[in-house]
Design an enzyme around this catalytic site. Sequence first.
Site, PDB file in Angstrom:
ATOM      1  N   ARG A 179     -32.418 -33.354   6.826  1.00 18.06           N
ATOM      2  CA  ARG A 179     -31.624 -33.065   8.205  1.00 18.06           C
ATOM      3  C   ARG A 179     -30.433 -32.677   7.989  1.00 18.06           C
ATOM      4  NH1 ARG A 179     -31.480 -32.553  12.504  1.00 18.06           N
ATOM      5  NH2 ARG A 179     -33.606 -33.981  12.337  1.00 18.06           N
TER       6      ARG A 179
ATOM      7  N   LYS B   3     -11.750 -20.261  16.513  1.00 18.47           N
ATOM      8  CA  LYS B   3     -12.466 -22.345  16.721  1.00 18.47           C
ATOM      9  C   LYS B   3     -13.588 -22.145  16.362  1.00 18.47           C
ATOM     10  CE  LYS B   3      -9.780 -21.103  21.234  1.00 18.47           C
ATOM     11  NZ  LYS B   3      -9.729 -20.637  22.994  1.00 18.47           N
TER      12      LYS B   3
ATOM     13  N   LYS C 174       1.145 -14.375  19.927  1.00 21.88           N
ATOM     14  CA  LYS C 174      -0.210 -15.177  20.912  1.00 21.88           C
ATOM     15  C   LYS C 174       1.545 -15.015  21.538  1.00 21.88           C
ATOM     16  CE  LYS C 174      -3.392 -17.234  20.687  1.00 21.88           C
ATOM     17  NZ  LYS C 174      -4.394 -16.572  21.303  1.00 21.88           N
TER      18      LYS C 174
ATOM     19  N   GLU D 297      -0.987 -10.309  22.183  1.00 27.07           N
ATOM     20  CA  GLU D 297      -1.765 -11.341  23.802  1.00 27.07           C
ATOM     21  C   GLU D 297      -0.704 -11.073  24.300  1.00 27.07           C
ATOM     22  OE1 GLU D 297      -3.829 -15.457  24.152  1.00 27.07           O
ATOM     23  OE2 GLU D 297      -1.519 -15.897  24.020  1.00 27.07           O
TER      24      GLU D 297
ATOM     25  N   ASP E 173      -5.108 -11.563  28.077  1.00 20.86           N
ATOM     26  CA  ASP E 173      -6.380 -12.920  29.154  1.00 20.86           C
ATOM     27  C   ASP E 173      -5.996 -13.251  29.910  1.00 20.86           C
ATOM     28  OD1 ASP E 173      -6.610 -15.375  26.816  1.00 20.86           O
ATOM     29  OD2 ASP E 173      -4.725 -15.779  28.161  1.00 20.86           O
TER      30      ASP E 173
END
Length: 299
Positions: free
Chosen positions: A103, A138, A170, A200, A221
């Site tokens: 597994r 992410k 950001k 950004e 973005d």
Amino acid sequence: MSLVPLPRLIVEPMVRATLLEDLGLAGDITSAAVIPAEHRSTVVMAARQPGVIAGLDAADLAFTLVDPAIVMHRHLDDGQAVKPGDVIATIEGPSRGLLTAERTALNFLGHLSGIATVTAAIAAAISGTKASVACTRKTTPGLRALEKYAVRAGGGMNHRFALYDAVLIKDNHVAIAGGVAEAIRRARAGVGHMIKIEVEVDRLDQLQEAMAVGVDAVLLDNMTPDQLREAVGIVAGRAITEASGRVTPQTAAAIAASGVDLISVGWLTHSAPVLDIGLDFVEAAATAEKGRKQVAQMR
């Protein structure tokens, strides 16, 4: 660019931690009770759907960490495409160890191959343009190195690996600093000359402000293809242009046609579907086939 494997020193702790999570404090009590210690088997690992393979080193380690007597013979390499029925590897050794590691090996191989597969789909959609597909931060906690490797196996590029290897300003950084230009100035004053700075922006006036003070890359973005095309014209080769937001295999071509250098896609790593890969015991499969033939003859 050839695919360079990750050092075992990086891969092994992730595989070891996953095995320990599965084995707990008592080990594989089912296999220990049901399978004789001396029993040996040969199994085949095969694709059940089309895709791109990634994670063979992790799968191999899952078996050998459980039992060094297990040997995996690879018939394909990471980065290679598969179709249903293609045999990826043949594994042989003590049956208990094969069942214990099965597994964990399949979890790594299926997950990482899924990432490589969707990355390859985006890469194919933008082929013929100058754009490359890139991943983001992410990622699944603890698995970033492997997941970013899987993106490379699928023909993609890696964005920054963590918070320490590049500056990415950001929207919240901009808001606290009081503007794009001020955030860039502070970043440039706070890091060394080897660190690249990206900012950004989601509006063209912010882009103009960034280009006025100078920056290494701009993250455009959630812009439309027309806005992206205009943004590429404003940058005019003075910085790397990266598009993000609402990227799918269906929308990627139009985004790439705007002339951006990179298309970053978060779901490559956080939402890629697992590639279905099975592990079958050769002896059991042969016995089942023999039984089917005997039944057919009786009829």
